[in-house]
Design a protein around this motif. Structure first.
Motif, PDB file in Angstrom:
ATOM      1  N   UNK A   1      35.745  92.588  65.593  1.00 20.55           N
ATOM      2  CA  UNK A   1      34.357  93.042  65.550  1.00 20.55           C
ATOM      3  C   UNK A   1      33.526  92.163  64.627  1.00 20.55           C
ATOM      4  N   UNK A   2      34.091  91.809  63.469  1.00 25.16           N
ATOM      5  CA  UNK A   2      33.377  90.954  62.523  1.00 25.16           C
ATOM      6  C   UNK A   2      33.157  89.567  63.109  1.00 25.16           C
ATOM      7  N   UNK A   3      34.166  89.020  63.772  1.00 21.34           N
ATOM      8  CA  UNK A   3      34.026  87.710  64.402  1.00 21.34           C
ATOM      9  C   UNK A   3      32.991  87.712  65.503  1.00 21.34           C
TER      10      UNK A   3
ATOM     11  N   UNK B   1      29.628  85.429  65.423  1.00 20.27           N
ATOM     12  CA  UNK B   1      29.332  84.482  66.497  1.00 20.27           C
ATOM     13  C   UNK B   1      27.976  84.781  67.132  1.00 20.27           C
ATOM     14  N   UNK B   2      27.661  86.048  67.305  1.00 23.04           N
ATOM     15  CA  UNK B   2      26.371  86.434  67.873  1.00 23.04           C
ATOM     16  C   UNK B   2      25.226  86.001  66.958  1.00 23.04           C
ATOM     17  N   UNK B   3      25.396  86.207  65.651  1.00 22.60           N
ATOM     18  CA  UNK B   3      24.371  85.789  64.693  1.00 22.60           C
ATOM     19  C   UNK B   3      24.200  84.275  64.694  1.00 22.60           C
ATOM     20  N   UNK B   4      25.324  83.550  64.741  1.00 23.48           N
ATOM     21  CA  UNK B   4      25.257  82.087  64.774  1.00 23.48           C
ATOM     22  C   UNK B   4      24.548  81.601  66.032  1.00 23.48           C
ATOM     23  N   UNK B   5      24.825  82.233  67.158  1.00 25.02           N
ATOM     24  CA  UNK B   5      24.166  81.850  68.413  1.00 25.02           C
ATOM     25  C   UNK B   5      22.667  82.082  68.330  1.00 25.02           C
TER      26      UNK B   5
ATOM     27  N   UNK C   1      19.792  79.210  68.483  1.00 22.33           N
ATOM     28  CA  UNK C   1      18.767  79.280  69.523  1.00 22.33           C
ATOM     29  C   UNK C   1      17.376  79.284  68.910  1.00 22.33           C
ATOM     30  N   UNK C   2      17.209  79.980  67.799  1.00 22.69           N
ATOM     31  CA  UNK C   2      15.920  80.006  67.125  1.00 22.69           C
ATOM     32  C   UNK C   2      15.591  78.635  66.540  1.00 22.69           C
TER      33      UNK C   2
END
Length: 78
Positions: free
Chosen positions: A54-56, A60-64, A68-69
């Motif tokens: 879950x942490x990974x 990964x979602x935050x990094x993506x 993108x931003x």
């Protein structure tokens, strides 16, 4: 389980007396049974497997989203 036994008998001294009257060793109220071991095993599995996954996923979602931003990519579904 030990806390329930102490609450049931009224205190540490009373629990010791109760165990002595019934021929039980003093540590008999803190030994684990199969249910406690199974529950502990499930908690270990959740802590070792589910929490890091879950942490990974979140990292990964935050990094993506940060990437993108930074690159000004559109994140809307087409």
């Amino acid at each position: 389980m030990a806390a329930a036994a102490i609450a049931f008998t009224g205190g540490y001294g009373e629990l010791g007396e109760y165990l002595a009257e019934n021929g039980e060793p003093a540590d008999s109220c803190i030994t684990y049974d199969r249910v406690a071991r199974a529950f502990g095993g499930m908690l270990a599995i959740l802590g070792v497997v589910a929490a890091p996954i879950s942490t990974g996923d979140t990292a990964l979602r935050c990094a993506r989203l940060i990437a993108a931003d930074f690159m000004h990519c559109n994140q809307k579904a087409s």
